[in-house]
Design a protein around this motif. Structure first.
Motif, PDB file in Angstrom:
ATOM      1  N   ASN A  67       2.268   3.652   2.968  1.00  0.00           N
ATOM      2  CA  ASN A  67       1.946   3.128   4.307  1.00  0.00           C
ATOM      3  C   ASN A  67       3.166   3.300   5.203  1.00  0.00           C
ATOM      4  O   ASN A  67       4.277   3.484   4.730  1.00  0.00           O
ATOM      5  N   TRP A  68       2.952   3.259   6.491  1.00  0.00           N
ATOM      6  CA  TRP A  68       4.103   3.478   7.359  1.00  0.00           C
ATOM      7  C   TRP A  68       4.704   2.158   7.793  1.00  0.00           C
ATOM      8  O   TRP A  68       4.039   1.105   7.773  1.00  0.00           O
ATOM      9  N   TYR A  79      -4.467   8.710  -2.852  1.00  0.00           N
ATOM     10  CA  TYR A  79      -4.825   7.366  -2.375  1.00  0.00           C
ATOM     11  C   TYR A  79      -6.012   6.766  -3.094  1.00  0.00           C
ATOM     12  O   TYR A  79      -6.271   5.576  -3.002  1.00  0.00           O
ATOM     13  N   ASP A 138     -11.016   4.439   7.343  1.00  0.00           N
ATOM     14  CA  ASP A 138     -10.438   5.106   6.179  1.00  0.00           C
ATOM     15  C   ASP A 138     -11.589   5.549   5.276  1.00  0.00           C
ATOM     16  O   ASP A 138     -12.650   4.926   5.249  1.00  0.00           O
ATOM     17  N   ILE A 139     -11.355   6.614   4.526  1.00  0.00           N
ATOM     18  CA  ILE A 139     -12.360   7.136   3.614  1.00  0.00           C
ATOM     19  C   ILE A 139     -12.603   6.162   2.448  1.00  0.00           C
ATOM     20  O   ILE A 139     -13.660   6.151   1.830  1.00  0.00           O
ATOM     21  N   ASP A 153     -14.856   9.137   7.786  1.00  0.00           N
ATOM     22  CA  ASP A 153     -14.118  10.362   7.489  1.00  0.00           C
ATOM     23  C   ASP A 153     -13.504  10.900   8.778  1.00  0.00           C
ATOM     24  O   ASP A 153     -14.231  11.172   9.746  1.00  0.00           O
ATOM     25  N   ALA A 154     -12.184  11.088   8.768  1.00  0.00           N
ATOM     26  CA  ALA A 154     -11.478  11.522   9.981  1.00  0.00           C
ATOM     27  C   ALA A 154     -11.902  12.901  10.459  1.00  0.00           C
ATOM     28  O   ALA A 154     -11.639  13.275  11.597  1.00  0.00           O
ATOM     29  N   TYR A 170       0.868  -1.179   0.000  1.00  0.00           N
ATOM     30  CA  TYR A 170       0.000   0.000   0.000  1.00  0.00           C
ATOM     31  C   TYR A 170       0.904   1.228   0.000  1.00  0.00           C
ATOM     32  O   TYR A 170       1.656   1.462   0.943  1.00  0.00           O
ATOM     33  N   THR A 174      -1.880  -1.101   9.048  1.00  0.00           N
ATOM     34  CA  THR A 174      -0.639  -1.387   9.790  1.00  0.00           C
ATOM     35  C   THR A 174      -0.843  -1.228  11.308  1.00  0.00           C
ATOM     36  O   THR A 174      -0.440  -2.095  12.091  1.00  0.00           O
ATOM     37  N   ALA A 181      -3.812   0.383   4.808  1.00  0.00           N
ATOM     38  CA  ALA A 181      -3.787  -1.076   4.730  1.00  0.00           C
ATOM     39  C   ALA A 181      -3.842  -1.740   6.103  1.00  0.00           C
ATOM     40  O   ALA A 181      -3.706  -2.958   6.211  1.00  0.00           O
ATOM     41  N   LEU A 192      -8.396  13.452   1.606  1.00  0.00           N
ATOM     42  CA  LEU A 192      -7.617  14.651   1.931  1.00  0.00           C
ATOM     43  C   LEU A 192      -6.322  14.741   1.132  1.00  0.00           C
ATOM     44  O   LEU A 192      -5.681  15.789   1.116  1.00  0.00           O
ATOM     45  N   GLY A 211     -13.850  13.535  -0.252  1.00  0.00           N
ATOM     46  CA  GLY A 211     -13.353  13.504   1.129  1.00  0.00           C
ATOM     47  C   GLY A 211     -11.910  13.044   1.267  1.00  0.00           C
ATOM     48  O   GLY A 211     -11.352  13.115   2.357  1.00  0.00           O
TER      49      GLY A 211
HETATM   50  C1  LIG Z   1      -0.636   7.736   4.639  1.00  0.00           C
HETATM   51  S1  LIG Z   1      -2.063   6.759   4.326  1.00  0.00           S
HETATM   52  C2  LIG Z   1      -2.162   5.794   5.785  1.00  0.00           C
HETATM   53  C3  LIG Z   1      -1.376   4.522   5.662  1.00  0.00           C
HETATM   54  C4  LIG Z   1      -1.481   3.618   6.857  1.00  0.00           C
HETATM   55  N1  LIG Z   1      -0.798   4.197   8.013  1.00  0.00           N
HETATM   56  C5  LIG Z   1      -0.887   2.260   6.525  1.00  0.00           C
HETATM   57  O1  LIG Z   1       0.163   1.932   7.086  1.00  0.00           O
HETATM   58  O2  LIG Z   1      -1.404   1.577   5.640  1.00  0.00           O
HETATM   59  C6  LIG Z   1      -3.362   7.889   4.517  1.00  0.00           C
HETATM   60  C7  LIG Z   1      -4.756   7.298   4.382  1.00  0.00           C
HETATM   61  O3  LIG Z   1      -5.714   8.309   4.644  1.00  0.00           O
HETATM   62  C8  LIG Z   1      -6.879   7.986   3.902  1.00  0.00           C
HETATM   63  N2  LIG Z   1      -7.730   9.199   3.882  1.00  0.00           N
HETATM   64  C9  LIG Z   1      -7.695  10.272   3.062  1.00  0.00           C
HETATM   65  N3  LIG Z   1      -8.646  11.156   3.408  1.00  0.00           N
HETATM   66  C10 LIG Z   1      -9.293  10.639   4.492  1.00  0.00           C
HETATM   67  C11 LIG Z   1     -10.361  11.078   5.324  1.00  0.00           C
HETATM   68  N4  LIG Z   1     -10.992  12.250   5.104  1.00  0.00           N
HETATM   69  N5  LIG Z   1     -10.753  10.300   6.358  1.00  0.00           N
HETATM   70  C12 LIG Z   1     -10.183   9.080   6.563  1.00  0.00           C
HETATM   71  N6  LIG Z   1      -9.186   8.598   5.793  1.00  0.00           N
HETATM   72  C13 LIG Z   1      -8.729   9.371   4.782  1.00  0.00           C
HETATM   73  C14 LIG Z   1      -6.341   7.527   2.560  1.00  0.00           C
HETATM   74  O4  LIG Z   1      -7.294   6.747   1.860  1.00  0.00           O
HETATM   75  C15 LIG Z   1      -5.092   6.743   3.005  1.00  0.00           C
HETATM   76  O5  LIG Z   1      -5.397   5.381   3.130  1.00  0.00           O
END
Ligand SMILES: C[S@@+](CC[C@H](N)C(=O)[O-])C[C@H]1O[C@@H](n2cnc3c(N)ncnc32)[C@H](O)[C@@H]1O
Length: 318
Positions: free
Chosen positions: A97-98, A230, A142-143, A184-185, A94, A126, A124, A238, A236
Protein backbone atom coordinates in the motif's frame (compact mmCIF):
# COMPACT_ATOMS: atom_id res chain seq x y z
CA UNK A 1 10.41 -25.13 3.02
CA UNK A 2 14.19 -24.87 3.40
CA UNK A 3 16.41 -24.73 6.52
CA UNK A 4 13.52 -25.85 8.70
CA UNK A 5 14.60 -25.37 12.35
CA UNK A 6 11.55 -26.96 14.01
CA UNK A 7 10.32 -30.23 12.48
CA UNK A 8 6.70 -30.92 11.50
CA UNK A 9 5.07 -34.15 10.34
CA UNK A 10 3.21 -32.44 7.52
CA UNK A 11 3.35 -29.14 5.67
CA UNK A 12 -0.22 -28.45 6.82
CA UNK A 13 0.97 -28.61 10.43
CA UNK A 14 3.78 -26.16 9.67
CA UNK A 15 1.34 -23.78 7.96
CA UNK A 16 -1.12 -23.91 10.85
CA UNK A 17 1.70 -23.10 13.28
CA UNK A 18 2.80 -20.15 11.14
CA UNK A 19 -0.77 -18.84 11.02
CA UNK A 20 -1.01 -19.11 14.81
CA UNK A 21 2.25 -17.17 15.14
CA UNK A 22 0.90 -14.51 12.78
CA UNK A 23 -2.33 -14.27 14.79
CA UNK A 24 -0.22 -13.72 17.92
CA UNK A 25 1.58 -10.91 16.13
CA UNK A 26 4.98 -12.61 15.80
CA UNK A 27 7.09 -10.65 13.27
CA UNK A 28 7.81 -12.36 9.92
CA UNK A 29 11.54 -12.15 10.56
CA UNK A 30 11.18 -14.22 13.72
CA UNK A 31 8.87 -16.74 11.99
CA UNK A 32 11.36 -17.03 9.12
CA UNK A 33 14.23 -17.74 11.45
CA UNK A 34 12.30 -20.11 13.73
CA UNK A 35 10.70 -22.27 11.00
CA UNK A 36 13.26 -21.85 8.22
CA UNK A 37 10.74 -20.46 5.72
CA UNK A 38 11.16 -17.59 3.30
CA UNK A 39 9.31 -14.32 3.34
CA UNK A 40 7.66 -15.32 0.03
CA UNK A 41 6.42 -18.55 1.66
CA UNK A 42 4.72 -16.66 4.50
CA UNK A 43 3.30 -14.11 2.08
CA UNK A 44 1.75 -16.77 -0.19
CA UNK A 45 0.32 -18.65 2.80
CA UNK A 46 -1.38 -15.49 4.08
CA UNK A 47 -2.68 -14.47 0.65
CA UNK A 48 -4.14 -17.93 0.06
CA UNK A 49 -5.77 -18.34 3.46
CA UNK A 50 -6.93 -14.74 4.06
CA UNK A 51 -7.81 -13.84 0.46
CA UNK A 52 -5.56 -10.77 0.56
CA UNK A 53 -1.89 -9.95 1.00
CA UNK A 54 -1.53 -8.53 4.49
CA UNK A 55 1.49 -8.39 6.76
CA UNK A 56 -0.36 -8.67 10.07
CA UNK A 57 -3.42 -10.58 11.21
CA UNK A 58 -3.61 -8.51 14.35
CA UNK A 59 -3.87 -4.76 13.83
CA UNK A 60 -5.05 -2.25 16.37
CA UNK A 61 -7.26 0.40 14.76
CA UNK A 62 -7.24 2.76 17.71
CA UNK A 63 -7.08 6.24 16.26
CA UNK A 64 -4.59 8.50 17.99
CA UNK A 65 -4.84 11.43 15.63
CA UNK A 66 -6.64 12.35 12.42
CA UNK A 67 -3.73 14.45 11.14
CA UNK A 68 -0.13 13.98 10.15
CA UNK A 69 1.91 16.02 12.63
CA UNK A 70 3.59 19.15 11.20
CA UNK A 71 2.46 18.30 7.69
CA UNK A 72 3.73 20.50 4.88
CA UNK A 73 2.79 19.98 1.28
CA UNK A 74 5.70 18.86 -0.91
CA UNK A 75 7.19 21.78 -2.89
CA UNK A 76 9.64 20.07 -5.23
CA UNK A 77 9.54 17.06 -7.55
CA UNK A 78 11.43 14.83 -5.10
CA UNK A 79 9.11 13.65 -2.36
CA UNK A 80 10.54 12.13 0.77
CA UNK A 81 8.60 10.82 3.75
CA UNK A 82 10.75 9.42 6.54
CA UNK A 83 7.74 7.85 8.22
CA UNK A 84 5.03 6.09 6.24
CA UNK A 85 2.28 7.84 8.26
CA UNK A 86 -0.03 6.27 10.82
CA UNK A 87 -2.72 8.89 11.45
CA UNK A 88 -6.41 7.94 11.26
CA UNK A 89 -6.70 4.23 10.36
CA UNK A 90 -3.57 4.12 8.18
CA UNK A 91 -1.14 1.27 8.73
CA UNK A 92 1.29 -0.73 6.65
CA UNK A 93 -0.69 -3.97 7.02
CA UNK A 94 -1.77 -4.20 3.37
CA UNK A 95 1.36 -5.14 1.47
CA UNK A 96 2.41 -2.67 -1.18
CA UNK A 97 0.00 0.00 0.00
CA UNK A 98 1.19 3.53 -0.44
CA UNK A 99 2.11 6.00 2.22
CA UNK A 100 -0.91 8.25 2.94
CA UNK A 101 1.41 11.24 2.44
CA UNK A 102 1.28 10.53 -1.31
CA UNK A 103 -2.50 10.74 -1.91
CA UNK A 104 -2.68 13.59 0.64
CA UNK A 105 -0.23 15.67 -1.40
CA UNK A 106 -1.87 14.74 -4.71
CA UNK A 107 -5.39 15.46 -3.47
CA UNK A 108 -4.41 18.83 -1.99
CA UNK A 109 -2.50 19.90 -5.09
CA UNK A 110 -4.94 18.75 -7.75
CA UNK A 111 -8.47 18.89 -6.34
CA UNK A 112 -10.81 21.13 -4.39
CA UNK A 113 -13.08 20.26 -1.48
CA UNK A 114 -16.17 18.27 -2.52
CA UNK A 115 -14.70 17.34 -5.91
CA UNK A 116 -14.75 13.72 -7.03
CA UNK A 117 -11.59 11.60 -6.74
CA UNK A 118 -11.30 8.13 -8.27
CA UNK A 119 -8.88 5.42 -7.12
CA UNK A 120 -9.35 2.29 -9.25
CA UNK A 121 -6.69 0.33 -7.34
CA UNK A 122 -8.22 0.90 -3.90
CA UNK A 123 -6.35 -1.78 -1.90
CA UNK A 124 -6.81 -1.04 1.79
CA UNK A 125 -8.40 2.33 1.01
CA UNK A 126 -5.58 4.80 1.72
CA UNK A 127 -6.83 7.29 -0.89
CA UNK A 128 -10.43 6.90 0.29
CA UNK A 129 -9.44 7.63 3.91
CA UNK A 130 -7.56 10.74 2.79
CA UNK A 131 -10.52 11.92 0.72
CA UNK A 132 -12.78 11.58 3.76
CA UNK A 133 -10.28 13.53 5.91
CA UNK A 134 -9.89 16.24 3.27
CA UNK A 135 -13.58 16.69 2.45
CA UNK A 136 -13.37 15.18 -1.06
CA UNK A 137 -15.89 12.88 -2.61
CA UNK A 138 -14.34 9.51 -3.51
CA UNK A 139 -15.09 6.40 -5.50
CA UNK A 140 -12.56 3.63 -4.96
CA UNK A 141 -12.66 0.09 -6.20
CA UNK A 142 -10.54 -3.01 -6.38
CA UNK A 143 -10.69 -6.37 -8.14
CA UNK A 144 -10.44 -8.11 -4.77
CA UNK A 145 -13.60 -8.17 -2.62
CA UNK A 146 -11.45 -8.92 0.45
CA UNK A 147 -9.46 -5.73 -0.10
CA UNK A 148 -12.74 -3.80 -0.33
CA UNK A 149 -13.91 -5.40 2.95
CA UNK A 150 -10.70 -4.18 4.60
CA UNK A 151 -11.00 -0.73 3.01
CA UNK A 152 -14.58 -0.45 4.31
CA UNK A 153 -13.30 -1.04 7.85
CA UNK A 154 -10.59 1.56 7.29
CA UNK A 155 -12.97 4.32 6.18
CA UNK A 156 -15.34 3.54 9.01
CA UNK A 157 -14.28 6.10 11.62
CA UNK A 158 -15.95 9.06 13.20
CA UNK A 159 -14.77 12.47 12.28
CA UNK A 160 -16.38 15.78 13.12
CA UNK A 161 -16.37 18.56 10.60
CA UNK A 162 -14.44 20.90 12.88
CA UNK A 163 -11.74 18.24 13.32
CA UNK A 164 -11.17 18.20 9.59
CA UNK A 165 -10.45 21.87 8.92
CA UNK A 166 -7.05 21.61 7.43
CA UNK A 167 -4.21 24.14 6.99
CA UNK A 168 -5.23 26.87 4.55
CA UNK A 169 -8.18 24.95 3.17
CA UNK A 170 -10.92 26.81 4.95
CA UNK A 171 -13.80 25.19 3.12
CA UNK A 172 -14.92 21.76 4.22
CA UNK A 173 -18.53 21.85 3.16
CA UNK A 174 -19.23 18.37 4.49
CA UNK A 175 -17.75 15.02 5.33
CA UNK A 176 -18.28 12.84 2.30
CA UNK A 177 -18.33 9.10 2.86
CA UNK A 178 -16.27 7.28 0.21
CA UNK A 179 -18.03 4.80 -2.03
CA UNK A 180 -16.15 1.49 -2.13
CA UNK A 181 -16.88 -1.14 -4.75
CA UNK A 182 -15.54 -4.29 -6.35
CA UNK A 183 -14.58 -3.64 -9.96
CA UNK A 184 -12.00 -3.91 -12.70
CA UNK A 185 -9.91 -0.84 -13.56
CA UNK A 186 -9.81 -1.87 -17.23
CA UNK A 187 -13.50 -1.10 -17.64
CA UNK A 188 -15.00 1.93 -15.91
CA UNK A 189 -18.36 1.66 -17.65
CA UNK A 190 -19.95 0.18 -14.51
CA UNK A 191 -19.39 3.38 -12.57
CA UNK A 192 -22.51 5.17 -11.49
CA UNK A 193 -21.45 8.67 -10.65
CA UNK A 194 -23.52 10.00 -7.81
CA UNK A 195 -23.85 13.63 -7.05
CA UNK A 196 -21.33 14.57 -4.38
CA UNK A 197 -23.79 16.75 -2.53
CA UNK A 198 -26.01 13.73 -1.94
CA UNK A 199 -23.24 11.43 -0.78
CA UNK A 200 -23.13 12.60 2.79
CA UNK A 201 -22.89 10.43 5.87
CA UNK A 202 -26.58 9.65 5.44
CA UNK A 203 -25.73 7.62 2.30
CA UNK A 204 -28.56 9.15 0.27
CA UNK A 205 -27.53 8.35 -3.26
CA UNK A 206 -28.65 10.11 -6.35
CA UNK A 207 -27.36 8.77 -9.65
CA UNK A 208 -26.98 11.58 -12.13
CA UNK A 209 -24.90 10.15 -14.94
CA UNK A 210 -22.35 7.57 -15.76
CA UNK A 211 -19.29 7.65 -17.94
CA UNK A 212 -17.32 10.28 -19.76
CA UNK A 213 -15.75 13.45 -18.33
CA UNK A 214 -17.06 12.94 -14.83
CA UNK A 215 -14.02 12.59 -12.54
CA UNK A 216 -12.07 15.55 -11.13
CA UNK A 217 -8.94 13.63 -10.15
CA UNK A 218 -7.61 10.09 -10.55
CA UNK A 219 -5.16 9.09 -7.87
CA UNK A 220 -4.00 5.48 -8.07
CA UNK A 221 -1.21 3.07 -7.34
CA UNK A 222 -1.26 0.12 -9.74
CA UNK A 223 -0.20 -3.38 -8.77
CA UNK A 224 3.37 -4.37 -9.51
CA UNK A 225 4.08 -6.49 -12.60
CA UNK A 226 4.52 -10.00 -11.25
CA UNK A 227 6.54 -8.92 -8.20
CA UNK A 228 3.99 -8.75 -5.43
CA UNK A 229 0.74 -10.67 -5.80
CA UNK A 230 -2.38 -9.22 -4.22
CA UNK A 231 -4.63 -12.23 -4.47
CA UNK A 232 -4.35 -15.97 -4.80
CA UNK A 233 -4.45 -15.55 -8.63
CA UNK A 234 -7.88 -13.98 -8.83
CA UNK A 235 -9.20 -13.49 -12.38
CA UNK A 236 -8.32 -9.97 -13.54
CA UNK A 237 -5.62 -9.33 -10.90
CA UNK A 238 -3.07 -7.34 -12.91
CA UNK A 239 -0.27 -8.23 -10.49
CA UNK A 240 -0.03 -11.64 -12.20
CA UNK A 241 0.92 -10.21 -15.60
CA UNK A 242 4.59 -9.92 -16.44
CA UNK A 243 5.95 -6.66 -17.84
CA UNK A 244 4.66 -6.72 -21.42
CA UNK A 245 1.28 -8.18 -20.47
CA UNK A 246 0.99 -5.72 -17.57
CA UNK A 247 1.64 -2.74 -19.85
CA UNK A 248 -0.89 -4.05 -22.37
CA UNK A 249 -3.57 -4.32 -19.66
CA UNK A 250 -2.61 -0.92 -18.26
CA UNK A 251 -3.22 0.56 -21.73
CA UNK A 252 -6.91 -0.35 -21.22
CA UNK A 253 -6.84 1.36 -17.80
CA UNK A 254 -5.19 4.47 -19.29
CA UNK A 255 -7.77 4.66 -22.10
CA UNK A 256 -10.63 4.40 -19.62
CA UNK A 257 -8.97 7.01 -17.37
CA UNK A 258 -8.78 9.48 -20.25
CA UNK A 259 -12.43 8.91 -21.04
CA UNK A 260 -13.66 9.24 -17.46
CA UNK A 261 -11.58 12.25 -16.40
CA UNK A 262 -12.88 15.76 -16.95
CA UNK A 263 -10.85 17.57 -19.64
CA UNK A 264 -7.78 19.35 -18.25
CA UNK A 265 -7.81 17.48 -14.94
CA UNK A 266 -5.06 15.25 -13.52
CA UNK A 267 -4.40 11.56 -13.27
CA UNK A 268 -1.66 10.78 -10.71
CA UNK A 269 -0.06 7.34 -10.88
CA UNK A 270 2.62 5.90 -8.61
CA UNK A 271 4.71 3.04 -9.94
CA UNK A 272 8.10 1.62 -9.02
CA UNK A 273 10.80 0.38 -11.36
CA UNK A 274 11.86 -3.23 -11.23
CA UNK A 275 14.73 -5.55 -12.12
CA UNK A 276 14.97 -8.62 -14.30
CA UNK A 277 18.19 -10.66 -14.35
CA UNK A 278 19.87 -7.92 -12.25
CA UNK A 279 19.08 -5.15 -14.76
CA UNK A 280 16.73 -2.26 -14.18
CA UNK A 281 13.49 -2.28 -16.17
CA UNK A 282 12.27 1.33 -16.30
CA UNK A 283 8.65 0.35 -15.69
CA UNK A 284 7.83 3.92 -14.60
CA UNK A 285 8.89 5.40 -17.96
CA UNK A 286 7.20 2.60 -19.86
CA UNK A 287 3.95 3.26 -18.00
CA UNK A 288 4.21 7.00 -18.64
CA UNK A 289 4.33 6.18 -22.36
CA UNK A 290 1.21 4.04 -22.02
CA UNK A 291 -0.67 7.02 -20.53
CA UNK A 292 0.78 9.41 -23.16
CA UNK A 293 -0.43 7.04 -25.89
CA UNK A 294 -3.91 7.18 -24.35
CA UNK A 295 -3.97 10.96 -24.85
CA UNK A 296 -2.52 12.33 -21.60
CA UNK A 297 0.23 14.95 -21.37
CA UNK A 298 2.87 14.72 -18.66
CA UNK A 299 2.61 17.66 -16.28
CA UNK A 300 4.94 16.46 -13.48
CA UNK A 301 7.37 13.61 -12.97
CA UNK A 302 7.85 13.17 -9.23
CA UNK A 303 10.46 10.92 -7.65
CA UNK A 304 9.60 9.39 -4.28
CA UNK A 305 12.58 8.49 -2.14
CA UNK A 306 12.56 5.04 -0.59
CA UNK A 307 13.12 4.67 3.16
CA UNK A 308 13.09 1.71 5.55
CA UNK A 309 12.52 -0.99 2.96
CA UNK A 310 11.48 -4.15 4.80
CA UNK A 311 12.75 -6.55 2.16
CA UNK A 312 16.42 -5.84 2.73
CA UNK A 313 18.74 -7.79 5.02
CA UNK A 314 17.47 -11.13 6.20
CA UNK A 315 15.03 -11.64 3.33
CA UNK A 316 17.62 -11.05 0.61
CA UNK A 317 19.84 -13.66 2.28
CA UNK A 318 16.93 -16.10 2.20
C1 LIG B 1 -0.49 -1.31 -5.10
S1 LIG B 1 -2.05 -1.96 -4.61
C2 LIG B 1 -2.92 -0.51 -4.17
C3 LIG B 1 -2.71 -0.15 -2.73
C4 LIG B 1 -3.50 1.05 -2.27
N1 LIG B 1 -2.99 2.27 -2.89
C5 LIG B 1 -3.43 1.16 -0.76
O1 LIG B 1 -2.80 2.10 -0.27
O2 LIG B 1 -3.92 0.26 -0.07
C6 LIG B 1 -2.78 -2.42 -6.11
C7 LIG B 1 -4.20 -2.96 -6.00
O3 LIG B 1 -4.70 -3.21 -7.30
C8 LIG B 1 -5.64 -4.26 -7.18
N2 LIG B 1 -5.89 -4.77 -8.55
C9 LIG B 1 -5.21 -5.67 -9.29
N3 LIG B 1 -5.78 -5.83 -10.49
C10 LIG B 1 -6.85 -4.98 -10.54
C11 LIG B 1 -7.83 -4.67 -11.51
N4 LIG B 1 -7.85 -5.27 -12.72
N5 LIG B 1 -8.77 -3.74 -11.22
C12 LIG B 1 -8.82 -3.16 -9.99
N6 LIG B 1 -7.93 -3.44 -9.02
C13 LIG B 1 -6.95 -4.32 -9.29
C14 LIG B 1 -4.99 -5.24 -6.22
O4 LIG B 1 -5.94 -6.11 -5.64
C15 LIG B 1 -4.34 -4.26 -5.23
O5 LIG B 1 -5.19 -4.06 -4.13
Amino acid sequence: MSNQKVSFKTEKELQETILQEKARGTPDLEIGQKYGVTFRYIERLITRTQGLNISALKVSKKIKTLYPKDFKEEQTTVWSFKQRGNWATHSGEYRGNWSPYIPRNVILKYSNPAELVLDYFCGAGTTAVECKLLGRSCIAFDINNKAIELAKKNVDFNALLQQLTFNDEKKHPQILEPELLVGDARDLSFLQITHAAHRTTSHENCVIFKGDNSIDLICAHPPYANILHYTDSKEGDLSFFDIDGFLKEMAKVAKESFRALKPGRQCAILIGDTRRKKHVIPLGFKLINVYLDAGFKLSELVIKRQHNCKTTGFWYAN
